[in-house]
Design a protein around this motif. Structure first.
Motif, mmCIF file in Angstrom:
data_model
loop_
_atom_site.group_PDB
_atom_site.id
_atom_site.type_symbol
_atom_site.label_atom_id
_atom_site.label_comp_id
_atom_site.label_asym_id
_atom_site.label_seq_id
_atom_site.Cartn_x
_atom_site.Cartn_y
_atom_site.Cartn_z
ATOM 1 N N PRO A 299 0.748 -1.305 -0.052
ATOM 2 C CA PRO A 299 -0.073 0.060 0.029
ATOM 3 C C PRO A 299 0.875 1.262 -0.092
ATOM 4 N N GLY A 300 2.103 1.145 0.336
ATOM 5 C CA GLY A 300 3.067 2.314 0.160
ATOM 6 C C GLY A 300 2.972 3.132 1.254
ATOM 7 N N THR A 301 1.992 2.947 2.357
ATOM 8 C CA THR A 301 1.848 3.975 3.497
ATOM 9 C C THR A 301 2.658 3.675 4.865
ATOM 10 N N SER A 302 2.883 2.432 5.026
ATOM 11 C CA SER A 302 3.478 1.872 6.285
ATOM 12 C C SER A 302 4.646 2.313 6.517
ATOM 13 N N TYR A 303 5.667 2.816 5.429
ATOM 14 C CA TYR A 303 6.915 3.179 5.754
ATOM 15 C C TYR A 303 7.100 4.843 5.291
ATOM 16 N N ARG A 304 5.847 5.349 4.864
ATOM 17 C CA ARG A 304 5.990 6.784 4.664
ATOM 18 C C ARG A 304 4.506 7.243 4.958
ATOM 19 N N THR A 305 4.275 8.447 5.103
ATOM 20 C CA THR A 305 3.080 9.354 5.563
ATOM 21 C C THR A 305 2.366 9.545 4.294
ATOM 22 N N ARG A 306 0.945 9.495 4.159
ATOM 23 C CA ARG A 306 0.248 10.035 3.319
ATOM 24 C C ARG A 306 0.400 11.513 2.953
ATOM 25 N N GLU A 307 0.872 12.314 3.772
ATOM 26 C CA GLU A 307 1.164 13.468 3.699
ATOM 27 C C GLU A 307 2.178 13.946 2.734
ATOM 28 N N GLU A 308 3.265 12.899 3.061
ATOM 29 C CA GLU A 308 4.587 13.171 2.264
ATOM 30 C C GLU A 308 4.104 12.880 0.734
ATOM 31 N N VAL A 309 3.347 11.650 0.380
ATOM 32 C CA VAL A 309 3.079 11.582 -0.779
ATOM 33 C C VAL A 309 2.137 12.610 -1.348
ATOM 34 N N GLN A 310 1.368 13.396 -0.714
ATOM 35 C CA GLN A 310 0.421 14.346 -1.171
ATOM 36 C C GLN A 310 1.464 15.718 -1.448
ATOM 37 N N GLU A 311 2.628 15.916 -0.645
ATOM 38 C CA GLU A 311 3.006 17.099 -0.679
ATOM 39 C C GLU A 311 4.104 17.116 -2.044
ATOM 40 N N ILE A 312 4.570 15.827 -2.372
ATOM 41 C CA ILE A 312 5.132 15.886 -3.654
ATOM 42 C C ILE A 312 4.294 15.869 -4.752
ATOM 43 N N ARG A 313 3.157 15.283 -4.806
ATOM 44 C CA ARG A 313 2.153 15.639 -5.759
ATOM 45 C C ARG A 313 1.853 16.917 -6.158
ATOM 46 N N GLN A 314 1.699 17.707 -5.103
ATOM 47 C CA GLN A 314 1.284 19.094 -5.239
ATOM 48 C C GLN A 314 2.338 19.866 -5.427
ATOM 49 N N GLN A 315 3.530 19.722 -5.031
ATOM 50 C CA GLN A 315 4.601 20.634 -5.238
ATOM 51 C C GLN A 315 5.617 20.258 -6.334
ATOM 52 N N ARG A 316 5.889 18.871 -6.477
ATOM 53 C CA ARG A 316 6.899 18.551 -7.412
ATOM 54 C C ARG A 316 6.381 17.655 -8.587
ATOM 55 N N ASP A 317 5.048 17.417 -8.602
ATOM 56 C CA ASP A 317 4.697 16.486 -9.764
ATOM 57 C C ASP A 317 5.390 17.085 -11.117
ATOM 58 N N PRO A 318 5.967 15.963 -11.998
ATOM 59 C CA PRO A 318 6.541 16.293 -13.097
ATOM 60 C C PRO A 318 5.721 16.682 -14.257
ATOM 61 N N ILE A 319 4.407 16.218 -14.327
ATOM 62 C CA ILE A 319 3.529 16.526 -15.472
ATOM 63 C C ILE A 319 2.842 17.931 -15.100
ATOM 64 N N ILE A 320 2.487 18.219 -13.712
ATOM 65 C CA ILE A 320 1.758 19.471 -13.352
ATOM 66 C C ILE A 320 2.822 20.683 -13.715
ATOM 67 N N SER A 321 3.905 20.354 -13.020
ATOM 68 C CA SER A 321 5.018 21.377 -13.028
ATOM 69 C C SER A 321 5.458 21.583 -14.462
ATOM 70 N N PHE A 322 5.534 20.723 -15.369
ATOM 71 C CA PHE A 322 5.841 20.938 -16.762
ATOM 72 C C PHE A 322 4.737 21.775 -17.488
ATOM 73 N N LYS A 323 3.706 21.392 -17.228
ATOM 74 C CA LYS A 323 2.368 22.047 -17.619
ATOM 75 C C LYS A 323 2.474 23.352 -17.320
ATOM 76 N N GLN A 324 2.757 23.877 -16.048
ATOM 77 C CA GLN A 324 2.786 25.190 -15.822
ATOM 78 C C GLN A 324 3.915 26.016 -16.537
ATOM 79 N N LYS A 325 5.053 25.390 -16.542
ATOM 80 C CA LYS A 325 6.153 25.949 -17.147
ATOM 81 C C LYS A 325 5.939 26.338 -18.617
ATOM 82 N N ILE A 326 5.140 25.276 -19.471
ATOM 83 C CA ILE A 326 5.211 25.582 -20.830
ATOM 84 C C ILE A 326 3.805 26.653 -21.350
#
Length: 391
Positions: A299-326
């Motif tokens: 499930p990917g949540t026993s060794y990291r928090t859901r908040e960690e995953v969400q933070e990466i998705r919101q701040q560093r997602d490769p598709i979203i950040s590239f979309k904003q840039k172009i």
């Protein structure tokens, strides 16, 4: 000028629908530029005086191509996850979501004559090496139309100059050195990109491959896709040194922001030129992140928090950040990217439907492709009394 363009577009008909399409076209594209200057995060260097360019040019066509490729991989992986949960996919399934900028950036600095070999998180790479989304999803669901005829599944996908998809942790690295040796022996102006994860980075065979590659100055680019976790273990709990780009010791290395497709592309361009100049191999660390667990059983949540995953998705997602840039660079518009999203969604939905409807391989296929280029042979079954003959 725009009026004359619109007039030419609508000259073949006079319906209001055609005119609406024409003006929509003009609104989408009249304000965009054909190319723009892009600055990427500084690279970290090991045993190199100079590294890749941090200032480069991105064309409009490139921007749209990279965006579409990353979106296809993301949606394909989402579809694979859904198919697994509905038991259409059995066995192992390792998703690449979050790491799309790695394979898209690297491949867009290569040609299909260059070789690539990777580990079992291979779906995105299979797509970038020329296998269709249908070919990948058909393989995952065990259909005869899959890229390995339904026999390989998630971990074993192949195409011309794409050597998998390998299930044994780290075992693809010495194989990659061998492929690079073949390029050198044949005097081909091509490289072999060998990928492995941070979890595999501590395998002894990797350092043996590094040694041989440097001794012979092979055209080999060793790439550690550091997604922060080896199965369920964080990198700093598994490695005394997490500077994977320095692990080659006597081999120069480069650290790259693996969430930036342009940074990955530029580092790969530099690396290919370096290797083909006769200077020998390089070790790259592409720092990225995986959104899902190690495999579908995690499930990917026993060794990291859901908040960690969400933070990466919101701040560093490769598709979203590239979309904003172009969009900010005026290389495209929000409306145009929405059209691409719709097109990709349709492509993946159709690939899923087709894959599920395709036939499974016949039982007799179990005994084919055991060997290559050989006459008929017999294979013993699960006991001493059952024998099967190849077709």
């Amino acid at each position: 000028m725009l009026s004359s363009i619109a007039a030419r577009i609508t000259s073949t008909g006079h319906s209001s629908a055609k005119k609406a399409v024409s003006w929509k076209f003009l609104r989408c594209y009249s304000s965009t530029v054909n190319e723009a200057n892009v600055t990427v995060l500084d690279f970290k260097l090991h045993k190199l005086d100079d590294g890749p360019e941090t200032n480069t040019v991105l064309t409009r066509d490139e921007a749209l191509k990279y965006y579409r490729e990353m979106q296809v991989i993301r949606r394909m992986e989402t579809a694979a996850g859904t198919l697994y949960k509905s038991k259409e996919i059995r066995g192992f399934c390792h998703l690449y979501s979050g790491q799309e900028a790695c394979c898209v950036g690297i491949q867009n600095a290569l040609t299909l004559d260059d070789a690539v070999i990777t580990a079992y998180r291979a779906h995105g790479w299979a797509y970038m090496r020329g296998i269709s989304a249908h070919g990948i999803l058909a393989e995952l669901t065990g259909r005869k139309t899959g890229c390995a005829k339904g026999k390989g599944g998630s971990m074993h996908m192949y195409a011309k100059n794409f050597y998998g998809g390998n299930g044994i942790v780290g075992a693809q690295v010495p194989l990659g050195a061998g492929i690079a040796l073949a390029h050198q022996y044949r005097d081909e102006k091509t490289v072999c990109v060998t990928l492995y994860g941070d979890g595999a980075a501590n395998q002894g065979q990797i350092f043996e491959a590094f040694n041989m590659a440097k001794l012979w100055d092979l055209p080999a680019i060793f790439v550690c896709e550091n997604n922060k976790y080896g199965m369920g273990t964080a990198v700093d709990r598994a490695a005394a040194s997490t500077d994977y780009y320095t692990r080659g010791d006597y081999i120069p290395g480069i650290w790259i922001d693996g969430m930036d497709v342009i940074a990955v592309r530029e580092a790969t361009k530099f690396s290919k030129d370096y290797c083909l100049s006769g200077k020998g191999p390089l070790v790259l660390e592409v720092e990225t992140y995986r959104y899902h667990g190690h495999s579908m059983s995690d499930p990917g949540t026993s060794y990291r928090t859901r908040e960690e995953v969400q933070e990466i998705r919101q701040q560093r997602d490769p598709i979203i950040s590239f979309k904003q840039k172009i969009i900010e660079l005026n290389l495209t518009t929000e409306e145009e990217l929405k059209d691409i999203d719709k097109s990709v969604r349709k492509e993946i939905e159709e690939a899923v439907v087709k894959a599920k409807a395709d036939p499974r391989p016949a039982i007799a296929e179990t005994f084919t492709h055991v060997y290559a280029n050989t006459p008929k042979y017999t294979v013993r079954g699960c006991d001493a009394f059952s024998v099967h003959t190849s077709s």
